[in-house]
Design a protein around this motif. Sequence first.
Motif, PDB file in Angstrom:
ATOM      1  N   ASP A 143       0.843  -1.189   0.000  1.00  0.00           N
ATOM      2  CA  ASP A 143       0.000   0.000   0.000  1.00  0.00           C
ATOM      3  C   ASP A 143       0.881   1.242   0.000  1.00  0.00           C
ATOM      4  O   ASP A 143       2.119   1.156  -0.051  1.00  0.00           O
ATOM      5  N   LEU A 144       0.240   2.398   0.077  1.00  0.00           N
ATOM      6  CA  LEU A 144       1.000   3.648  -0.015  1.00  0.00           C
ATOM      7  C   LEU A 144       1.775   3.959   1.256  1.00  0.00           C
ATOM      8  O   LEU A 144       2.525   4.941   1.305  1.00  0.00           O
ATOM      9  N   ASN A 145       1.617   3.139   2.272  1.00  0.00           N
ATOM     10  CA  ASN A 145       2.433   3.268   3.485  1.00  0.00           C
ATOM     11  C   ASN A 145       3.618   2.313   3.479  1.00  0.00           C
ATOM     12  O   ASN A 145       4.352   2.213   4.455  1.00  0.00           O
ATOM     13  N   GLY A 146       3.779   1.579   2.360  1.00  0.00           N
ATOM     14  CA  GLY A 146       4.903   0.657   2.247  1.00  0.00           C
ATOM     15  C   GLY A 146       4.678  -0.664   2.950  1.00  0.00           C
ATOM     16  O   GLY A 146       5.638  -1.403   3.199  1.00  0.00           O
ATOM     17  N   ILE A 147       3.407  -1.014   3.247  1.00  0.00           N
ATOM     18  CA  ILE A 147       3.097  -2.285   3.905  1.00  0.00           C
ATOM     19  C   ILE A 147       2.773  -3.330   2.854  1.00  0.00           C
ATOM     20  O   ILE A 147       1.963  -3.082   1.944  1.00  0.00           O
ATOM     21  N   ILE A 148       3.405  -4.482   2.958  1.00  0.00           N
ATOM     22  CA  ILE A 148       3.221  -5.558   1.973  1.00  0.00           C
ATOM     23  C   ILE A 148       1.805  -6.130   2.086  1.00  0.00           C
ATOM     24  O   ILE A 148       1.348  -6.487   3.177  1.00  0.00           O
ATOM     25  N   THR A 149       1.098  -6.236   0.944  1.00  0.00           N
ATOM     26  CA  THR A 149      -0.267  -6.758   0.927  1.00  0.00           C
ATOM     27  C   THR A 149      -0.390  -8.052   0.142  1.00  0.00           C
ATOM     28  O   THR A 149      -1.344  -8.807   0.342  1.00  0.00           O
ATOM     29  N   ASN A 150       0.512  -8.303  -0.781  1.00  0.00           N
ATOM     30  CA  ASN A 150       0.501  -9.541  -1.567  1.00  0.00           C
ATOM     31  C   ASN A 150       1.932 -10.040  -1.718  1.00  0.00           C
ATOM     32  O   ASN A 150       2.876  -9.250  -1.809  1.00  0.00           O
ATOM     33  N   TRP A 151       2.074 -11.389  -1.826  1.00  0.00           N
ATOM     34  CA  TRP A 151       3.416 -11.998  -1.820  1.00  0.00           C
ATOM     35  C   TRP A 151       3.311 -13.359  -2.511  1.00  0.00           C
ATOM     36  O   TRP A 151       2.625 -14.250  -2.020  1.00  0.00           O
ATOM     37  N   ASN A 152       3.945 -13.530  -3.679  1.00  0.00           N
ATOM     38  CA  ASN A 152       3.822 -14.811  -4.385  1.00  0.00           C
ATOM     39  C   ASN A 152       4.962 -15.768  -4.031  1.00  0.00           C
ATOM     40  O   ASN A 152       5.877 -15.429  -3.265  1.00  0.00           O
ATOM     41  N   ARG A 153       4.910 -16.957  -4.617  1.00  0.00           N
ATOM     42  CA  ARG A 153       5.931 -17.969  -4.298  1.00  0.00           C
ATOM     43  C   ARG A 153       7.305 -17.560  -4.805  1.00  0.00           C
ATOM     44  O   ARG A 153       8.328 -17.926  -4.226  1.00  0.00           O
ATOM     45  N   GLY A 154       7.326 -16.836  -5.931  1.00  0.00           N
ATOM     46  CA  GLY A 154       8.617 -16.346  -6.428  1.00  0.00           C
ATOM     47  C   GLY A 154       9.284 -15.437  -5.418  1.00  0.00           C
ATOM     48  O   GLY A 154      10.509 -15.464  -5.257  1.00  0.00           O
ATOM     49  N   ALA A 155       8.472 -14.638  -4.703  1.00  0.00           N
ATOM     50  CA  ALA A 155       9.027 -13.778  -3.658  1.00  0.00           C
ATOM     51  C   ALA A 155       9.539 -14.611  -2.490  1.00  0.00           C
ATOM     52  O   ALA A 155      10.568 -14.287  -1.886  1.00  0.00           O
ATOM     53  N   GLU A 156       8.834 -15.695  -2.187  1.00  0.00           N
ATOM     54  CA  GLU A 156       9.304 -16.594  -1.123  1.00  0.00           C
ATOM     55  C   GLU A 156      10.672 -17.160  -1.476  1.00  0.00           C
ATOM     56  O   GLU A 156      11.582 -17.199  -0.637  1.00  0.00           O
ATOM     57  N   ARG A 157      10.816 -17.614  -2.730  1.00  0.00           N
ATOM     58  CA  ARG A 157      12.093 -18.213  -3.144  1.00  0.00           C
ATOM     59  C   ARG A 157      13.212 -17.176  -3.172  1.00  0.00           C
ATOM     60  O   ARG A 157      14.342 -17.464  -2.788  1.00  0.00           O
TER      61      ARG A 157
END
Length: 455
Positions: A143-157
């Motif tokens: 979001d516009l506060n820099g808080i992560i809202t979505n995260w895929n498996r590629g990001a996990e790896r």
Amino acid sequence: MQNILEALPEAIYTTDASGLITFYNKAAVELWGTSPELGKSEFCGSWKLYWPDGTPLPHDGCPMATALKEKRVIRGMEAVAERPDGTRIPFLAFPTPIFAADGSLAGAVNMLVDLTDRTIADETVQRYAAIVESSDDAILAKDLNGIITNWNRGAERLFGYTADEAIGKPVLMLIPLDRHSEEATILSRIRNGERMDHYETIRRRKDGSLIEISLSISPIRNRHGRIVGAAKIARDITERRRAEEQQHLLIREMDHRVKNLFTLTFSILTLSARSATTSEELAAAVSARLIALAQAHALTIPRTSEAAGRNEQATTLRTLIQTIVAPYGGVDRSQSRVVVTGPDIAIAGGAVTSFALLLHEFATNAAKYGALSVQEGRVDISCVDVGDHFVLTWSESGGPPVDRQTDGAGFGTLLAKATVRGQLGGAISRDWKPEGLSIRLMVARDNLSVQRSED
């Protein structure tokens, strides 16, 4: 009332108390793909009906039939109508019973809401979600506060955090302390509606290690067009960086080798000119020496992908000897004219060039004047370790009678001064014995495998 129902954009129809259709508007015809016969068609004007999971739905079990039988309002029951052409239309049904003044059931009215657009949108969302989830690249949203809202498996790896560990956390956890100012700049540009493509930077994994990445960042807008966050695609460029560094290294190495090649060729030409008496003799001598060098160089080319990272590839002295003297009878074959004894040794770098030229001179002179000039002649090459030096003895026998001689300022003498004493840190001596020439070459063992600059 009929005119009002006809003007509505949604499918509307009515039935009597038994379920026979008494009215339908144009929107209902468009949804069903057919015009049912008034007073004969029951409960629904569609050709066929199905439940959302594809199970056939009898007309007398449809939402309208249920509302009439149970005399109750039904709101938003989902079903699927099949047109005569086979097209299936998902819809929501809102049947409502109509009662007479005396409370008896008079009929019902039903509104069907076409879900085709919503279904297509849902399928599109699901398709994009599947693509995002299966992507090898790290894809995340904030979001516009820099808080992560979505995260895929590629990001996990890539980063090492699971979705549960990352979602709801500030994206600053991925950014090294000395780069925190980047986030404020990125958010500012996103709020202005800017995209950022191929922004190369460094991020930190869960284990604390740093990784070079390329970021593509796009604003996320809500249905009203207002920017509410940012989507990021992060790609690991570590291997690309390594490949670029390797490419630059190879280019520098090529430049170095080409310069050395020109220098060496000039030296061979200059030294050969001092001992040649005719242009034909000079051309033949230079050609033979360059061919010997080319054969020796071929031994140093890496032949496996594992050797790609090496600047030089070592060969062995025995292999080099075999390559250089092969035109004169070979090495260690049956009835061979050239036999090598003693330990083998690895050589690399400038030592390969030096030994190739020396061995070529030994073999050429032996073929012209010595043991290899007659069928009965032979050469014995003895290799011995003597302390921190390596000694090679070239002994000829069975050749023509030998008269004591020296090559004065010839190529061999000049080569010995330039390479044996200078580069290899050794010495060379000749002994013209009655049975044949004997050459003793002694070099510092450490200089045979050290990668040395020839600049």
